[in-house]
Design an enzyme around this catalytic site. Structure first.
Site, PDB file in Angstrom:
ATOM      1  N   LYS A 162       1.988  -3.776   6.813  1.00  0.00           N
ATOM      2  CA  LYS A 162       2.387  -3.850   5.397  1.00  0.00           C
ATOM      3  C   LYS A 162       3.911  -3.708   5.271  1.00  0.00           C
ATOM      4  O   LYS A 162       4.556  -4.422   4.503  1.00  0.00           O
ATOM      5  CB  LYS A 162       1.704  -2.750   4.586  1.00  0.00           C
ATOM      6  CG  LYS A 162       0.200  -2.945   4.431  1.00  0.00           C
ATOM      7  CD  LYS A 162      -0.129  -4.123   3.551  1.00  0.00           C
ATOM      8  CE  LYS A 162      -1.606  -4.385   3.443  1.00  0.00           C
ATOM      9  NZ  LYS A 162      -1.939  -5.682   2.859  1.00  0.00           N
TER      10      LYS A 162
ATOM     11  N   SER B  73       0.834  -1.200   0.000  1.00  0.00           N
ATOM     12  CA  SER B  73       0.000   0.000   0.000  1.00  0.00           C
ATOM     13  C   SER B  73       0.868   1.248   0.000  1.00  0.00           C
ATOM     14  O   SER B  73       1.975   1.252   0.573  1.00  0.00           O
ATOM     15  CB  SER B  73      -0.851  -0.017   1.278  1.00  0.00           C
ATOM     16  OG  SER B  73      -1.470   1.220   1.470  1.00  0.00           O
TER      17      SER B  73
ATOM     18  N   TYR C 214      -1.874  -0.846  10.883  1.00  0.00           N
ATOM     19  CA  TYR C 214      -2.138  -1.389   9.547  1.00  0.00           C
ATOM     20  C   TYR C 214      -0.947  -1.140   8.625  1.00  0.00           C
ATOM     21  O   TYR C 214      -0.429  -2.055   7.977  1.00  0.00           O
ATOM     22  CB  TYR C 214      -3.406  -0.760   8.952  1.00  0.00           C
ATOM     23  CG  TYR C 214      -3.543  -1.006   7.462  1.00  0.00           C
ATOM     24  CD1 TYR C 214      -3.859  -2.272   6.985  1.00  0.00           C
ATOM     25  CD2 TYR C 214      -3.325   0.015   6.539  1.00  0.00           C
ATOM     26  CE1 TYR C 214      -3.957  -2.511   5.615  1.00  0.00           C
ATOM     27  CE2 TYR C 214      -3.417  -0.214   5.173  1.00  0.00           C
ATOM     28  CZ  TYR C 214      -3.738  -1.480   4.715  1.00  0.00           C
ATOM     29  OH  TYR C 214      -3.823  -1.713   3.370  1.00  0.00           O
TER      30      TYR C 214
HETATM   31  P1  NAD Z   1     -11.073  -6.734   1.177  1.00  0.00           P
HETATM   32  O1  NAD Z   1     -11.290  -6.697   2.648  1.00  0.00           O
HETATM   33  O2  NAD Z   1     -12.232  -6.486   0.292  1.00  0.00           O
HETATM   34  O3  NAD Z   1     -10.407  -8.114   0.762  1.00  0.00           O
HETATM   35  C1  NAD Z   1      -9.551  -8.831   1.623  1.00  0.00           C
HETATM   36  C2  NAD Z   1     -10.046 -10.265   1.666  1.00  0.00           C
HETATM   37  O4  NAD Z   1      -9.197 -11.031   2.515  1.00  0.00           O
HETATM   38  C3  NAD Z   1     -11.472 -10.383   2.212  1.00  0.00           C
HETATM   39  O5  NAD Z   1     -12.246 -11.124   1.300  1.00  0.00           O
HETATM   40  C4  NAD Z   1     -11.304 -11.119   3.534  1.00  0.00           C
HETATM   41  O6  NAD Z   1     -12.416 -11.926   3.826  1.00  0.00           O
HETATM   42  C5  NAD Z   1     -10.028 -11.913   3.288  1.00  0.00           C
HETATM   43  N1  NAD Z   1      -9.254 -12.267   4.481  1.00  0.00           N
HETATM   44  C6  NAD Z   1      -8.813 -11.451   5.457  1.00  0.00           C
HETATM   45  N2  NAD Z   1      -8.123 -12.139   6.363  1.00  0.00           N
HETATM   46  C7  NAD Z   1      -8.087 -13.432   5.943  1.00  0.00           C
HETATM   47  C8  NAD Z   1      -7.525 -14.616   6.448  1.00  0.00           C
HETATM   48  N3  NAD Z   1      -6.826 -14.653   7.596  1.00  0.00           N
HETATM   49  N4  NAD Z   1      -7.691 -15.772   5.762  1.00  0.00           N
HETATM   50  C9  NAD Z   1      -8.393 -15.772   4.598  1.00  0.00           C
HETATM   51  N5  NAD Z   1      -8.954 -14.678   4.072  1.00  0.00           N
HETATM   52  C10 NAD Z   1      -8.803 -13.519   4.737  1.00  0.00           C
HETATM   53  O7  NAD Z   1      -9.901  -5.695   0.857  1.00  0.00           O
HETATM   54  P2  NAD Z   1      -9.376  -5.152  -0.541  1.00  0.00           P
HETATM   55  O8  NAD Z   1      -9.719  -3.720  -0.639  1.00  0.00           O
HETATM   56  O9  NAD Z   1      -9.750  -6.076  -1.623  1.00  0.00           O
HETATM   57  O10 NAD Z   1      -7.809  -5.227  -0.273  1.00  0.00           O
HETATM   58  C11 NAD Z   1      -7.032  -6.332  -0.660  1.00  0.00           C
HETATM   59  C12 NAD Z   1      -5.616  -6.130  -0.167  1.00  0.00           C
HETATM   60  O11 NAD Z   1      -5.101  -4.908  -0.688  1.00  0.00           O
HETATM   61  C13 NAD Z   1      -5.492  -6.034   1.354  1.00  0.00           C
HETATM   62  O12 NAD Z   1      -4.320  -6.699   1.753  1.00  0.00           O
HETATM   63  C14 NAD Z   1      -5.364  -4.553   1.587  1.00  0.00           C
HETATM   64  O13 NAD Z   1      -4.640  -4.272   2.772  1.00  0.00           O
HETATM   65  C15 NAD Z   1      -4.607  -4.094   0.359  1.00  0.00           C
HETATM   66  N6  NAD Z   1      -4.834  -2.687   0.027  1.00  0.00           N
HETATM   67  C16 NAD Z   1      -6.115  -2.225  -0.118  1.00  0.00           C
HETATM   68  C17 NAD Z   1      -6.325  -0.877  -0.375  1.00  0.00           C
HETATM   69  C18 NAD Z   1      -7.718  -0.331  -0.498  1.00  0.00           C
HETATM   70  O14 NAD Z   1      -7.886   0.881  -0.341  1.00  0.00           O
HETATM   71  N7  NAD Z   1      -8.733  -1.143  -0.773  1.00  0.00           N
HETATM   72  C19 NAD Z   1      -5.230  -0.002  -0.531  1.00  0.00           C
HETATM   73  C20 NAD Z   1      -3.954  -0.516  -0.418  1.00  0.00           C
HETATM   74  C21 NAD Z   1      -3.763  -1.864  -0.130  1.00  0.00           C
HETATM   75  N1  UFG Z   2     -12.316  11.620   3.358  1.00  0.00           N
HETATM   76  C1  UFG Z   2     -13.348  12.471   3.698  1.00  0.00           C
HETATM   77  N2  UFG Z   2     -14.498  11.927   4.184  1.00  0.00           N
HETATM   78  C2  UFG Z   2     -14.667  10.588   4.353  1.00  0.00           C
HETATM   79  C3  UFG Z   2     -13.605   9.726   4.007  1.00  0.00           C
HETATM   80  C4  UFG Z   2     -12.443  10.277   3.514  1.00  0.00           C
HETATM   81  O1  UFG Z   2     -13.234  13.674   3.569  1.00  0.00           O
HETATM   82  O2  UFG Z   2     -15.732  10.153   4.813  1.00  0.00           O
HETATM   83  C5  UFG Z   2     -11.084  12.190   2.788  1.00  0.00           C
HETATM   84  C6  UFG Z   2      -9.841  11.889   3.607  1.00  0.00           C
HETATM   85  O3  UFG Z   2      -9.671  12.857   4.605  1.00  0.00           O
HETATM   86  C7  UFG Z   2      -8.762  11.911   2.530  1.00  0.00           C
HETATM   87  C8  UFG Z   2      -9.466  11.396   1.280  1.00  0.00           C
HETATM   88  O4  UFG Z   2     -10.862  11.581   1.531  1.00  0.00           O
HETATM   89  O5  UFG Z   2      -8.343  13.227   2.278  1.00  0.00           O
HETATM   90  C9  UFG Z   2      -9.217   9.926   1.005  1.00  0.00           C
HETATM   91  O6  UFG Z   2      -9.501   9.175   2.174  1.00  0.00           O
HETATM   92  P1  UFG Z   2      -9.697   7.581   2.122  1.00  0.00           P
HETATM   93  O7  UFG Z   2     -10.089   7.149   3.504  1.00  0.00           O
HETATM   94  O8  UFG Z   2     -10.595   7.209   1.005  1.00  0.00           O
HETATM   95  O9  UFG Z   2      -8.253   7.038   1.728  1.00  0.00           O
HETATM   96  P2  UFG Z   2      -6.841   7.209   2.442  1.00  0.00           P
HETATM   97  O10 UFG Z   2      -5.938   7.874   1.452  1.00  0.00           O
HETATM   98  O11 UFG Z   2      -6.958   7.837   3.767  1.00  0.00           O
HETATM   99  O12 UFG Z   2      -6.398   5.699   2.683  1.00  0.00           O
HETATM  100  C10 UFG Z   2      -6.598   4.671   1.709  1.00  0.00           C
HETATM  101  C11 UFG Z   2      -6.745   3.350   2.440  1.00  0.00           C
HETATM  102  C12 UFG Z   2      -5.458   2.987   3.091  1.00  0.00           C
HETATM  103  C13 UFG Z   2      -4.378   2.978   2.077  1.00  0.00           C
HETATM  104  C14 UFG Z   2      -4.292   4.307   1.380  1.00  0.00           C
HETATM  105  C15 UFG Z   2      -3.266   4.299   0.308  1.00  0.00           C
HETATM  106  O13 UFG Z   2      -7.763   3.435   3.429  1.00  0.00           O
HETATM  107  O14 UFG Z   2      -5.569   1.715   3.661  1.00  0.00           O
HETATM  108  O15 UFG Z   2      -5.544   4.635   0.813  1.00  0.00           O
HETATM  109  O16 UFG Z   2      -3.459   3.233  -0.524  1.00  0.00           O
HETATM  110  F1  UFG Z   2      -3.219   2.709   2.669  1.00  0.00           F
END
Ligand code: NAD
Ligand code: UFG
Length: 371
Positions: free
Chosen positions: A187, A159, A183
């Site tokens: 990572k 991330s 979190y």
């Molecule tokens: P998500 O929660 O939709 O998907 C994660 C999946 O992993 C879920 O289906 C959950 O049930 C499964 N899971 C969690 N723990 C588990 C375990 N111990 N065993 C088996 N399954 C398990 O999240 P996502 O948005 O699809 O994110 C996927 C990956 O990308 C995550 O590792 C997350 O940290 C990373 N990531 C997401 C974002 C974002 O904003 N969505 C940004 C950066 C990184």
């Molecule tokens: N924001 C609002 N209102 C809300 C939610 C968010 O104003 O209800 C604003 C935040 O302050 C920020 C922007 O929208 O300025 C984006 O916020 P997000 O929560 O959508 O995303 P972040 O950048 O904070 O974080 C996300 C994921 C993290 C990940 C990161 C980079 O939540 O896990 O992107 O990939 F690490």
């Protein structure tokens, strides 16, 4: 390839023929390699399900391990509907070594894409042990079992959070790292564990993919992001306001040093992100060792710009209220994605209008997600 098939025909090795032709076709389709059988941990989740679509459409064989703690099996049924192809699904927790090992023994696995993990920053502050347990122990179990079964190709969901509060933007992969919540640290620790693994054993090929802000949905409207609780992230929150499930958006801060005072992020369409995984798998086939790529667009948009784009895509007004800054938020974050372009041949192609239109199609067709 055709010459090889002819040789087999001419040799008259009938029994081998079908198998060989099938294998050759599979391994040479569209320049692909012998990495064909892909196991996705967390594949039922938001990014995983979209990646399943891309892989199945490219002819890969897809297996999923998911404990469904933050997703529903329905997402995978929808993926099968979109693609007309089957997924082998195992309802299993990654931290159960016996269960995971059995899956590796029962199947041929060429590579793993490791999505499984918990991802809420706020929850990680409240439940650090749960986050370290799930994210780090899950990864350790996975890697041990991969090693024991001779599977050493891994794509890991990292991330942009590992960059902490970046000193400069756009952020490239050599920027200093330093997360400031459990979190983000989980990572970062996993990145370090995987780096140590690749140093100790050169047979491992590992791609660390640092995602920026994934948004949007598959254009069919059949799969998308389905938060189980109140959304933490901006775009699912905006979608739920648009569909009438939430009354108004809270904008966290309008006093940042940005053009309109609201936070700026690099929003990337989840289908572009999914395609980035395909490119990363193809890269692993060239035995690169450990590689790290930003997956972002290189463009930053403010909260209010995203709200405006969503309003015009949906035709809905998004009422909002300016609040104080959210603790832990950074002002600006966007990627320099040029390394992925240069080395993977991948770039994000979809803009914010498409992100918002696709997010809205998913939300309006499925106001209660997969339920
Ligand atoms: P998500 O929660 O939709 O998907 C994660 C999946 O992993 C879920 O289906 C959950 O049930 C499964 N899971 C969690 N723990 C588990 C375990 N111990 N065993 C088996 N399954 C398990 O999240 P996502 O948005 O699809 O994110 C996927 C990956 O990308 C995550 O590792 C997350 O940290 C990373 N990531 C997401 C974002 C974002 O904003 N969505 C940004 C950066 C990184
Ligand atoms: N924001 C609002 N209102 C809300 C939610 C968010 O104003 O209800 C604003 C935040 O302050 C920020 C922007 O929208 O300025 C984006 O916020 P997000 O929560 O959508 O995303 P972040 O950048 O904070 O974080 C996300 C994921 C993290 C990940 C990161 C980079 O939540 O896990 O992107 O990939 F690490």
């Amino acid at each position: 390839m055709h010459q090889r098939i002819n040789e087999i025909i001419n040799d008259g090795i009938a029994g081998l023929f079908l198998y060989e032709v099938e294998t050759l076709l599979m391994h040479n389709d569209g320049g692909k390699t012998d990495i064909m059988n892909i196991l996705l941990t967390g594949g039922a989740g938001y990014i995983g399900s979209h990646t399943c679509v891309v892989l199945l459409e490219q002819g890969y064989h897809v297996m999923v391990i998911d404990n469904l703690c933050n997703s529903k099996a329905e997402s995978l049924k929808r993926v099968e509907k979109i693609t007309g192809k089957k997924i082998l699904f195992y309802h299993e927790d990654l931290r159960n070594p016996a269960g995971v090992d059995a899956i590796f023994r029962q199947n041929e696995v060429d590579a793993v894409i490791h999505f499984a993990g918990l991802k809420s920053v706020a929850e990680s502050v409240d439940q650090p042990l749960n986050y370290y347990q799930n994210n780090i122990s899950g990864t350790l179990v996975l890697c041990e079992i991969m090693q024991a079964n001779g599977v050493k190709n891994l794509v890991f969901s990292s991330s942009a959070t590992v960059y902490g509060n970046p000193e400069t933007v756009p952020i490239d992969e050599n920027a200093p790292v330093g997360a400031f919540n459990p979190y983000g640290r989980s990572k970062l620790f996993i990145e370090e564990i995987l780096t140590d693994l690749s140093l100790a054993d050169k047979a491992w090929n590992i791609a660390l993919l640092r995602y920026f802000n994934p948004v949007g949905a598959h254009p069919s409207g059949l799969i998308g992001e389905d938060p189980s609780d109140l959304p933490n992230n901006l775009m699912p929150y905006v979608s739920q306001v648009a569909v009438g499930k939430l009354t108004e958006l809270r904008v966290f801060g309008d006093d940042y040093d940005t053009p309109d005072g609201t936070g700026v992020r690099d929003y990337i369409h989840v289908m572009d992100l999914a395609e980035g995984h395909l490119s990363a798998l193809e890269k692993l086939a060239s035995n690169p060792g450990l590689v790290t790529y930003n997956l972002g667009t290189g463009k930053g948009y403010s909260v209010l710009e995203m709200v405006a784009a969503f309003e015009s895509a949906s035709g809905k007004q998004i009422p909002y209220k300016i609040m104080g800054r959210r603790p832990g938020d950074i002002p600006v974050c966007y990627a320099n994605p040029s390394l992925a372009e240069k080395e993977l041949g991948w770039t994000a192609r979809r803009g914010i209008d498409e992100m918002c239109a696709d997010a809205w199609r998913w939300q309006s067709i499925n106001p209660n997600g997969f339920v």
